[in-house]
Write a protein that holds these residues in place. Structure first.
Motif, PDB file in Angstrom:
ATOM      1  N   MET A  67       0.847  -1.201   0.000  1.00  0.00           N
ATOM      2  CA  MET A  67       0.000   0.000   0.000  1.00  0.00           C
ATOM      3  C   MET A  67       0.882   1.250   0.000  1.00  0.00           C
ATOM      4  SD  MET A  67      -2.899   1.176   2.757  1.00  0.00           S
ATOM      5  CE  MET A  67      -3.714   2.762   2.626  1.00  0.00           C
ATOM      6  N   ASN A  68       0.593   2.144  -0.931  1.00  0.00           N
ATOM      7  CA  ASN A  68       1.328   3.404  -1.015  1.00  0.00           C
ATOM      8  C   ASN A  68       0.635   4.415  -0.094  1.00  0.00           C
ATOM      9  OD1 ASN A  68       2.667   5.767  -1.778  1.00  0.00           O
ATOM     10  ND2 ASN A  68       3.008   4.972  -3.840  1.00  0.00           N
ATOM     11  N   PHE A  69       1.069   4.448   1.170  1.00  0.00           N
ATOM     12  CA  PHE A  69       0.386   5.241   2.191  1.00  0.00           C
ATOM     13  C   PHE A  69       0.337   6.734   1.865  1.00  0.00           C
ATOM     14  CE2 PHE A  69       0.030   7.136   6.502  1.00  0.00           C
ATOM     15  CZ  PHE A  69      -1.198   6.581   6.834  1.00  0.00           C
ATOM     16  N   PRO A  70       1.395   7.351   1.332  1.00  0.00           N
ATOM     17  CA  PRO A  70       1.314   8.788   1.016  1.00  0.00           C
ATOM     18  C   PRO A  70       0.181   9.132   0.046  1.00  0.00           C
ATOM     19  CG  PRO A  70       3.588   8.076   1.021  1.00  0.00           C
ATOM     20  CD  PRO A  70       2.757   6.824   1.129  1.00  0.00           C
ATOM     21  N   ILE A  71      -0.096   8.261  -0.924  1.00  0.00           N
ATOM     22  CA  ILE A  71      -1.189   8.533  -1.858  1.00  0.00           C
ATOM     23  C   ILE A  71      -2.529   8.447  -1.138  1.00  0.00           C
ATOM     24  CG2 ILE A  71      -2.391   7.700  -3.918  1.00  0.00           C
ATOM     25  CD1 ILE A  71       0.292   6.852  -5.045  1.00  0.00           C
ATOM     26  N   PHE A  72      -2.673   7.452  -0.276  1.00  0.00           N
ATOM     27  CA  PHE A  72      -3.904   7.328   0.523  1.00  0.00           C
ATOM     28  C   PHE A  72      -4.106   8.575   1.372  1.00  0.00           C
ATOM     29  CE2 PHE A  72      -6.047   6.275   4.487  1.00  0.00           C
ATOM     30  CZ  PHE A  72      -7.183   5.624   4.036  1.00  0.00           C
ATOM     31  N   MET A  73      -3.043   9.055   2.013  1.00  0.00           N
ATOM     32  CA  MET A  73      -3.141  10.241   2.861  1.00  0.00           C
ATOM     33  C   MET A  73      -3.437  11.493   2.049  1.00  0.00           C
ATOM     34  SD  MET A  73      -3.021   9.452   5.962  1.00  0.00           S
ATOM     35  CE  MET A  73      -2.926  11.135   6.579  1.00  0.00           C
ATOM     36  N   THR A  74      -2.909  11.543   0.827  1.00  0.00           N
ATOM     37  CA  THR A  74      -3.234  12.683  -0.045  1.00  0.00           C
ATOM     38  C   THR A  74      -4.725  12.706  -0.335  1.00  0.00           C
ATOM     39  OG1 THR A  74      -1.051  12.619  -1.087  1.00  0.00           O
ATOM     40  CG2 THR A  74      -2.801  13.761  -2.281  1.00  0.00           C
ATOM     41  N   GLY A  75      -5.282  11.554  -0.649  1.00  0.00           N
ATOM     42  CA  GLY A  75      -6.726  11.467  -0.875  1.00  0.00           C
ATOM     43  C   GLY A  75      -7.509  11.837   0.370  1.00  0.00           C
ATOM     44  N   LEU A  76      -7.040  11.380   1.537  1.00  0.00           N
ATOM     45  CA  LEU A  76      -7.708  11.688   2.799  1.00  0.00           C
ATOM     46  C   LEU A  76      -7.714  13.188   3.063  1.00  0.00           C
ATOM     47  CD1 LEU A  76      -8.915  10.437   5.467  1.00  0.00           C
ATOM     48  CD2 LEU A  76      -6.608  10.649   6.403  1.00  0.00           C
ATOM     49  N   MET A  77      -6.566  13.832   2.912  1.00  0.00           N
ATOM     50  CA  MET A  77      -6.471  15.263   3.189  1.00  0.00           C
ATOM     51  C   MET A  77      -7.249  16.097   2.168  1.00  0.00           C
ATOM     52  SD  MET A  77      -4.938  15.183   5.959  1.00  0.00           S
ATOM     53  CE  MET A  77      -4.918  16.965   6.181  1.00  0.00           C
ATOM     54  N   MET A  78      -7.200  15.690   0.897  1.00  0.00           N
ATOM     55  CA  MET A  78      -7.964  16.417  -0.121  1.00  0.00           C
ATOM     56  C   MET A  78      -9.454  16.278   0.135  1.00  0.00           C
ATOM     57  SD  MET A  78      -5.872  18.020  -1.976  1.00  0.00           S
ATOM     58  CE  MET A  78      -7.214  18.655  -2.960  1.00  0.00           C
ATOM     59  N   GLY A  79      -9.886  15.082   0.523  1.00  0.00           N
ATOM     60  CA  GLY A  79     -11.297  14.872   0.825  1.00  0.00           C
ATOM     61  C   GLY A  79     -11.755  15.719   1.989  1.00  0.00           C
ATOM     62  N   LEU A  80     -10.958  15.759   3.057  1.00  0.00           N
ATOM     63  CA  LEU A  80     -11.315  16.572   4.220  1.00  0.00           C
ATOM     64  C   LEU A  80     -11.362  18.059   3.871  1.00  0.00           C
ATOM     65  CD1 LEU A  80      -9.276  14.871   7.096  1.00  0.00           C
ATOM     66  CD2 LEU A  80     -11.766  14.921   6.832  1.00  0.00           C
ATOM     67  N   SER A  81     -10.430  18.507   3.053  1.00  0.00           N
ATOM     68  CA  SER A  81     -10.369  19.933   2.716  1.00  0.00           C
ATOM     69  C   SER A  81     -11.609  20.383   1.954  1.00  0.00           C
ATOM     70  CB  SER A  81      -9.115  20.228   1.886  1.00  0.00           C
ATOM     71  OG  SER A  81      -9.205  19.651   0.599  1.00  0.00           O
ATOM     72  N   LEU A  82     -12.260  19.458   1.262  1.00  0.00           N
ATOM     73  CA  LEU A  82     -13.432  19.817   0.458  1.00  0.00           C
ATOM     74  C   LEU A  82     -14.726  19.796   1.256  1.00  0.00           C
ATOM     75  CD1 LEU A  82     -12.651  17.916  -2.866  1.00  0.00           C
ATOM     76  CD2 LEU A  82     -12.540  20.377  -2.467  1.00  0.00           C
ATOM     77  N   ILE A  83     -14.792  18.991   2.324  1.00  0.00           N
ATOM     78  CA  ILE A  83     -16.083  18.822   3.004  1.00  0.00           C
ATOM     79  C   ILE A  83     -16.186  19.541   4.340  1.00  0.00           C
ATOM     80  CG2 ILE A  83     -16.576  16.628   1.886  1.00  0.00           C
ATOM     81  CD1 ILE A  83     -15.669  15.196   4.356  1.00  0.00           C
ATOM     82  N   VAL A  84     -15.093  20.123   4.842  1.00  0.00           N
ATOM     83  CA  VAL A  84     -15.179  20.775   6.146  1.00  0.00           C
ATOM     84  C   VAL A  84     -15.897  22.118   6.084  1.00  0.00           C
ATOM     85  CG1 VAL A  84     -13.135  19.656   7.090  1.00  0.00           C
ATOM     86  CG2 VAL A  84     -12.889  21.804   5.846  1.00  0.00           C
ATOM     87  N   ALA A  85     -16.007  22.705   4.904  1.00  0.00           N
ATOM     88  CA  ALA A  85     -16.682  23.999   4.798  1.00  0.00           C
ATOM     89  C   ALA A  85     -18.163  23.848   5.123  1.00  0.00           C
ATOM     90  CB  ALA A  85     -16.516  24.568   3.390  1.00  0.00           C
ATOM     91  N   ILE A  86     -18.735  24.893   5.740  1.00  0.00           N
ATOM     92  CA  ILE A  86     -20.155  24.871   6.070  1.00  0.00           C
ATOM     93  C   ILE A  86     -20.967  24.901   4.785  1.00  0.00           C
ATOM     94  CG2 ILE A  86     -22.033  26.124   7.185  1.00  0.00           C
ATOM     95  CD1 ILE A  86     -20.018  27.206   9.173  1.00  0.00           C
ATOM     96  N   GLY A  87     -21.865  23.958   4.644  1.00  0.00           N
ATOM     97  CA  GLY A  87     -22.715  23.880   3.462  1.00  0.00           C
ATOM     98  C   GLY A  87     -24.054  23.281   3.826  1.00  0.00           C
ATOM     99  N   ALA A  88     -24.892  23.083   2.828  1.00  0.00           N
ATOM    100  CA  ALA A  88     -26.243  22.587   3.059  1.00  0.00           C
ATOM    101  C   ALA A  88     -26.228  21.219   3.731  1.00  0.00           C
ATOM    102  CB  ALA A  88     -26.985  22.522   1.726  1.00  0.00           C
ATOM    103  N   GLN A  89     -25.402  20.318   3.216  1.00  0.00           N
ATOM    104  CA  GLN A  89     -25.349  18.958   3.738  1.00  0.00           C
ATOM    105  C   GLN A  89     -24.825  18.940   5.179  1.00  0.00           C
ATOM    106  OE1 GLN A  89     -22.278  16.288   2.187  1.00  0.00           O
ATOM    107  NE2 GLN A  89     -23.909  14.875   1.591  1.00  0.00           N
ATOM    108  N   ASN A  90     -23.750  19.673   5.434  1.00  0.00           N
ATOM    109  CA  ASN A  90     -23.172  19.689   6.774  1.00  0.00           C
ATOM    110  C   ASN A  90     -24.115  20.332   7.789  1.00  0.00           C
ATOM    111  OD1 ASN A  90     -20.942  18.515   5.659  1.00  0.00           O
ATOM    112  ND2 ASN A  90     -19.667  20.336   5.717  1.00  0.00           N
ATOM    113  N   ALA A  91     -24.822  21.373   7.371  1.00  0.00           N
ATOM    114  CA  ALA A  91     -25.784  22.022   8.267  1.00  0.00           C
ATOM    115  C   ALA A  91     -26.900  21.053   8.644  1.00  0.00           C
ATOM    116  CB  ALA A  91     -26.359  23.272   7.593  1.00  0.00           C
ATOM    117  N   PHE A  92     -27.324  20.254   7.690  1.00  0.00           N
ATOM    118  CA  PHE A  92     -28.382  19.277   7.948  1.00  0.00           C
ATOM    119  C   PHE A  92     -27.897  18.202   8.925  1.00  0.00           C
ATOM    120  CE2 PHE A  92     -30.622  15.305   6.885  1.00  0.00           C
ATOM    121  CZ  PHE A  92     -31.925  15.707   7.132  1.00  0.00           C
ATOM    122  N   ILE A  93     -26.681  17.698   8.718  1.00  0.00           N
ATOM    123  CA  ILE A  93     -26.128  16.679   9.618  1.00  0.00           C
ATOM    124  C   ILE A  93     -25.977  17.242  11.027  1.00  0.00           C
ATOM    125  CG2 ILE A  93     -24.105  15.247  10.110  1.00  0.00           C
ATOM    126  CD1 ILE A  93     -23.638  15.086   7.093  1.00  0.00           C
TER     127      ILE A  93
END
Length: 202
Positions: A1-27
């Motif tokens: 397993m190429n861990f740095p690539i997995f972590m890149t995906g993890l960090m990119m995913g988090l950076s996109l969903i942490v912003a306040i939006g319709a879905q997050n407000a509902f949750i």
């Protein structure tokens, strides 16, 4: 397993969903009310996983085959967000007693799930973030696109469940009706802002 690539995906995913939006407000709201939290978080996580997989495997084919998809999703998403924002605004203006956690009537499961799905799948920003943006970034890792996707999917599940269940720690604050009013007004403002942004993009 190429861990740095997995972590890149993890960090990119988090950076996109942490912003306040319709879905997050509902949750957040569901977490504060402790209503169908697991189902809502799981639905959001699975929806993101499907969209990320779609972006990593089929981005070029989708944009070529469905040029009308973007304006259609913007119009439908804006209409739904305006309706949901108006409902939150109405809730904020209701009587004080109706806004307390104990007195507020519990939402049925299926309408709650339908709202969750609509906030996810009718929001063009979700497609831009998951399908387009993450799908494009995955091309930087030829042969390891699925590992990058796995990291981004993990980020979605981690964030949604943390938000849904972590909201319970805020219940003492939201035992005050005024806090619910502020939350509902904030949700209405977020929904209205996103809707206007979608309509301006047409």
């Amino acid at each position: 397993m190429n861990f740095p690539i997995f972590m890149t995906g993890l960090m990119m995913g988090l950076s996109l969903i942490v912003a306040i939006g319709a879905q997050n407000a509902f949750i957040l709201r569901q977490g504060l009310r402790r209503e169908h939290v697991f189902a809502v978080c799981l639905t959001c996580g699975l929806s993101d996983a499907v969209l990320i997989l779609l972006g990593v495997t089929s981005l070029r084919q989708i944009t070529t085959m469905l040029p009308w998809l973007d304006p259609a999703m913007r119009t439908g998403g804006a209409a739904f967000l305006i309706w949901y924002g108006a409902r939150s605004l109405r809730s904020a203006l209701r009587s004080t007693g109706a806004l307390t956690i104990e007195d507020e009537v519990a939402s049925p499961f299926w309408p709650t799930l339908a709202t969750c799905l609509a906030l996810t799948w009718l929001n063009p920003h979700v497609y831009l973030d998951t399908v387009v943006f993450l799908g494009t970034i995955s091309t930087r890792f030829p042969g390891n696109e699925m590992l990058f996707a796995a990291g981004a999917m993990t980020a979605s599940f981690l964030f949604f469940f943390a938000l849904g269940y972590g909201a319970g720690w805020l219940r003492p604050i939201f035992s005050r009706p005024s806090a619910w009013r502020v939350l509902d007004l904030a949700i209405a403002a977020v929904m209205g802002t996103i809707a206007l942004g979608l309509l301006r993009g047409l």
